[in-house]
Design a protein around this motif. Structure first.
Motif, PDB file in Angstrom:
ATOM      1  N   LEU A 168       0.837  -1.198   0.000  1.00 20.03           N
ATOM      2  CA  LEU A 168       0.000   0.000   0.000  1.00 20.03           C
ATOM      3  C   LEU A 168       0.872   1.247   0.000  1.00 20.03           C
ATOM      4  N   GLY A 169       0.487   2.229  -0.778  1.00 21.65           N
ATOM      5  CA  GLY A 169       1.191   3.492  -0.825  1.00 21.65           C
ATOM      6  C   GLY A 169       0.309   4.630  -0.353  1.00 21.65           C
ATOM      7  N   THR A 170       0.837   5.830  -0.440  1.00 20.68           N
ATOM      8  CA  THR A 170       0.057   6.988   0.007  1.00 20.68           C
ATOM      9  C   THR A 170      -1.137   7.256  -0.896  1.00 20.68           C
ATOM     10  N   ASN A 171      -1.091   6.766  -2.130  1.00 19.59           N
ATOM     11  CA  ASN A 171      -2.196   6.970  -3.074  1.00 19.59           C
ATOM     12  C   ASN A 171      -3.174   5.796  -3.104  1.00 19.59           C
ATOM     13  N   SER A 172      -3.007   4.828  -2.214  1.00 18.63           N
ATOM     14  CA  SER A 172      -3.904   3.666  -2.192  1.00 18.63           C
ATOM     15  C   SER A 172      -5.294   4.100  -1.753  1.00 18.63           C
ATOM     16  N   ASN A 173      -6.291   3.561  -2.426  1.00 12.73           N
ATOM     17  CA  ASN A 173      -7.676   3.928  -2.124  1.00 12.73           C
ATOM     18  C   ASN A 173      -8.409   2.803  -1.399  1.00 12.73           C
ATOM     19  N   PHE A 174      -7.737   2.144  -0.487  1.00 13.64           N
ATOM     20  CA  PHE A 174      -8.371   1.117   0.319  1.00 13.64           C
ATOM     21  C   PHE A 174      -9.341   1.761   1.301  1.00 13.64           C
ATOM     22  N   THR A 175     -10.266   0.955   1.814  1.00  8.12           N
ATOM     23  CA  THR A 175     -11.225   1.419   2.807  1.00  8.12           C
ATOM     24  C   THR A 175     -10.884   0.800   4.152  1.00  8.12           C
ATOM     25  N   PHE A 176     -10.632   1.637   5.148  1.00  7.94           N
ATOM     26  CA  PHE A 176     -10.333   1.175   6.503  1.00  7.94           C
ATOM     27  C   PHE A 176     -11.583   1.329   7.358  1.00  7.94           C
ATOM     28  N   MET A 177     -11.905   0.264   8.070  1.00  3.06           N
ATOM     29  CA  MET A 177     -13.012   0.290   9.018  1.00  3.06           C
ATOM     30  C   MET A 177     -12.445   0.051  10.406  1.00  3.06           C
ATOM     31  N   THR A 178     -12.616   0.990  11.300  1.00  3.39           N
ATOM     32  CA  THR A 178     -12.029   0.918  12.635  1.00  3.39           C
ATOM     33  C   THR A 178     -13.096   1.157  13.680  1.00  3.39           C
ATOM     34  N   ASP A 179     -12.713   0.886  14.935  1.00  2.10           N
ATOM     35  CA  ASP A 179     -13.587   1.193  16.057  1.00  2.10           C
ATOM     36  C   ASP A 179     -13.301   2.572  16.641  1.00  2.10           C
ATOM     37  N   ARG A 180     -12.517   3.365  15.914  1.00  2.00           N
ATOM     38  CA  ARG A 180     -12.230   4.757  16.270  1.00  2.00           C
ATOM     39  C   ARG A 180     -11.593   4.894  17.654  1.00  2.00           C
ATOM     40  N   GLN A 181     -10.740   3.939  17.999  1.00  2.00           N
ATOM     41  CA  GLN A 181      -9.998   4.070  19.243  1.00  2.00           C
ATOM     42  C   GLN A 181      -8.911   5.131  19.076  1.00  2.00           C
ATOM     43  N   LYS A 182      -8.382   5.576  20.194  1.00  2.00           N
ATOM     44  CA  LYS A 182      -7.437   6.692  20.154  1.00  2.00           C
ATOM     45  C   LYS A 182      -6.173   6.297  19.390  1.00  2.00           C
ATOM     46  N   GLY A 183      -5.739   7.204  18.516  1.00  2.00           N
ATOM     47  CA  GLY A 183      -4.506   7.012  17.778  1.00  2.00           C
ATOM     48  C   GLY A 183      -4.665   6.457  16.392  1.00  2.00           C
ATOM     49  N   VAL A 184      -5.738   5.715  16.096  1.00  2.00           N
ATOM     50  CA  VAL A 184      -5.843   5.043  14.814  1.00  2.00           C
ATOM     51  C   VAL A 184      -6.233   6.015  13.705  1.00  2.00           C
ATOM     52  N   LEU A 185      -7.100   6.973  13.973  1.00  2.00           N
ATOM     53  CA  LEU A 185      -7.518   7.918  12.944  1.00  2.00           C
ATOM     54  C   LEU A 185      -6.375   8.829  12.489  1.00  2.00           C
ATOM     55  N   PRO A 186      -5.593   9.426  13.412  1.00  2.00           N
ATOM     56  CA  PRO A 186      -4.458  10.232  12.948  1.00  2.00           C
ATOM     57  C   PRO A 186      -3.419   9.424  12.174  1.00  2.00           C
ATOM     58  N   ALA A 187      -3.223   8.160  12.561  1.00  2.00           N
ATOM     59  CA  ALA A 187      -2.243   7.326  11.861  1.00  2.00           C
ATOM     60  C   ALA A 187      -2.686   7.031  10.431  1.00  2.00           C
ATOM     61  N   ILE A 188      -3.976   6.741  10.237  1.00  2.00           N
ATOM     62  CA  ILE A 188      -4.477   6.483   8.883  1.00  2.00           C
ATOM     63  C   ILE A 188      -4.401   7.738   8.029  1.00  2.00           C
ATOM     64  N   ALA A 189      -4.767   8.884   8.607  1.00  2.00           N
ATOM     65  CA  ALA A 189      -4.723  10.138   7.848  1.00  2.00           C
ATOM     66  C   ALA A 189      -3.293  10.513   7.454  1.00  2.00           C
ATOM     67  N   LYS A 190      -2.320  10.125   8.255  1.00  2.00           N
ATOM     68  CA  LYS A 190      -0.925  10.460   7.960  1.00  2.00           C
ATOM     69  C   LYS A 190      -0.326   9.529   6.917  1.00  2.00           C
ATOM     70  N   LEU A 191      -0.587   8.226   7.023  1.00  2.00           N
ATOM     71  CA  LEU A 191       0.044   7.253   6.130  1.00  2.00           C
ATOM     72  C   LEU A 191      -0.732   7.049   4.839  1.00  2.00           C
ATOM     73  N   PHE A 192      -2.068   7.091   4.908  1.00  2.00           N
ATOM     74  CA  PHE A 192      -2.899   6.829   3.734  1.00  2.00           C
ATOM     75  C   PHE A 192      -3.919   7.957   3.587  1.00  2.00           C
ATOM     76  N   PRO A 193      -3.497   9.101   3.125  1.00  2.00           N
ATOM     77  CA  PRO A 193      -4.417  10.238   3.032  1.00  2.00           C
ATOM     78  C   PRO A 193      -5.538  10.038   2.019  1.00  2.00           C
ATOM     79  N   CYS A 194      -5.341   9.167   1.040  1.00  2.00           N
ATOM     80  CA  CYS A 194      -6.369   8.935   0.017  1.00  2.00           C
ATOM     81  C   CYS A 194      -7.334   7.808   0.390  1.00  2.00           C
ATOM     82  N   ALA A 195      -7.066   7.125   1.478  1.00  2.00           N
ATOM     83  CA  ALA A 195      -7.920   6.007   1.886  1.00  2.00           C
ATOM     84  C   ALA A 195      -9.191   6.524   2.554  1.00  2.00           C
ATOM     85  N   GLU A 196     -10.238   5.732   2.453  1.00  2.00           N
ATOM     86  CA  GLU A 196     -11.509   6.082   3.079  1.00  2.00           C
ATOM     87  C   GLU A 196     -11.597   5.419   4.448  1.00  2.00           C
ATOM     88  N   HIS A 197     -12.316   6.072   5.348  1.00  2.00           N
ATOM     89  CA  HIS A 197     -12.519   5.538   6.687  1.00  2.00           C
ATOM     90  C   HIS A 197     -14.005   5.468   6.957  1.00  2.00           C
TER      91      HIS A 197
END
Length: 384
Positions: free
Chosen positions: A50-79
């Motif tokens: 996976l790269g920064t331009n990957s358009n994968f969809t991440f589904m999380t339980d929105r625990q602390k730390g996971v949202l900022p990490a996804i936004a930093k590493l995969f800005p094009c991915a959906e949550h």
């Protein structure tokens, strides 16, 4: 994790073609923070390419730390919280429920417990694959058969340029584009399996000899039996016991992490995710969804006082015979009730008494020869 060296187990879970959980990666970290999630997702991205331009969809339980990490590493991915019919909570909790017994042991034993679980899971799925027949996985085959039954009640009209108008009645009418493999109901685009409207169009095209492919060939390759076999074609090799392991030549001595005692009493229950709390709390009040109500009249669950068809809870009566005297008692009755004692044929030379406790109205007691009437006030004190 529990024990003298607590930590957190991070995991990434996917879905296979048979709608089953497919563990991708897991790791043990000191705490659930942005740094831990960033390191875990970086390793996951390297393994999956996976790269920064990957358009994968991440589904999380929105625990602390996971949202900022996804936004930093995969800005094009959906949550998102959910995708199609699979809820994130079911996917992750199905894995957590299998490894719950391995969280109370040391880290090496915990990792070995998870490895053995994955070995058993892969072998179990491989046995199911050997029994499967047909072009699709067993679950996908069941879905397609249900959609075919729905399609048999639809009517399709060809409108040119590969587009069809499919309707069941005037209210339910959809547009299907066979060239783009889309439908206005959007089910085909979301899950990759043709909806009932598209299947009705396929039958019309087969009837006119425009295509020669069966319905199963229009299903996405994810649900093909061949793809399912390739996913579980590997195996996890067995390893020797700890006493046969080679000693590490690394000159650095790895020390155990510092033991951190959290403030307050240790929690034994699972920590609820953010979306679970939102589902329970609605309008600053706890939701009563999936909770059974109790009737205030008969004290039985399953219905309320408005729909109660039974006897009132306060209308219970008791009767006793003490020392040759017959006593009848009515507790908490509303209105007036009559109790006949003469039918019980009490042959005792004692006296006959009657009471009404915390009831409104009056009570009559008949012994066959005499009538006793007691007027009761609101406080339940009677004057004979």
């Amino acid at each position: 994790m529990k024990g003298p060296y607590p930590g957190q187990i991070l995991s990434a879970v996917g879905i296979d073609g048979n709608n089953g959980t497919y563990p991708l990666a897991y790791a043990v970290v000191e705490s659930e923070s942005t740094n831990s999630w960033t390191w875990f997702l970086t390793c996951l991205g390297d393994d999956l390419g996976l790269g920064t331009n990957s358009n994968f969809t991440f589904m999380t339980d929105r625990q602390k730390g996971v949202l900022p990490a996804i936004a930093k590493l995969f800005p094009c991915a959906e949550h998102r919280r959910a995708h199609t019919n699979a809820m994130l909570n079911n996917m992750c909790e199905s894995l957590n429920s299998k490894i719950v017994e391995g969280r109370d042991v040391p880290i090496i034993t915990c990792l070995e417990y998870i490895r053995e679980y994955l070995v058993k899971k892969i072998v179990t799925v491989q046995k199911e694959i050997d029994k499967a027949v047909g072009p699709l996985t067993p679950t996908a085959t069941i879905w397609v058969e249900k959609l075919k039954k729905e399609a048999s009640q639809l009517r399709s009209v060809f409108c040119g340029n590969g587009k069809y108008q499919v309707s069941k009645n005037l209210l339910e009418q959809f547009v299907v584009d066979m060239g783009q493999k889309t439908c206005s109901c959007r089910r085909w685009e979301l899950i990759g399996i043709p909806c009932a409207h598209a299947i009705a169009c396929m039958w019309e095209m087969l009837k006119n000899k425009e295509i020669d492919k069966i319905t199963e060939h229009w299903v996405h390759r994810t649900y093909w039996l061949e793809t399912w076999k390739n996913m579980y074609s590997f195996t996890i090799h067995p390893i020797n016991g700890r006493n046969m392991w080679e000693k590490s030549t690394c000159p650095t001595t790895l020390l155990p992490p510092k033991h951190h005692v959290p403030i307050g009493r240790p929690k034994k229950k699972r920590r609820r995710s953010t979306m679970e709390v939102e589902d329970l709390v609605k309008g600053n009040q706890l939701s009563r969804a999936q909770k059974s109500v109790t009737c205030s009249k008969c004290n039985k669950s399953g219905h309320n006082a408005r729909t109660c068809k039974g006897q009132k809870a306060g209308g219970s009566q008791t009767s006793r015979n003490v020392g040759g005297s017959q006593t009848s008692k009515i507790v908490g009755g509303a209105g007036s009730e009559k109790v006949k004692v003469g039918s019980e044929k009490v042959k005792a030379g004692g006296s006959q008494t009657s009471r009404n406790v915390s009831g409104a109205g009056s009570a009559k007691v008949k012994d066959g020869s005499a009538k006793v009437r007691a007027s009761v006030s609101k406080k339940g004190k009677g004057v004979p």
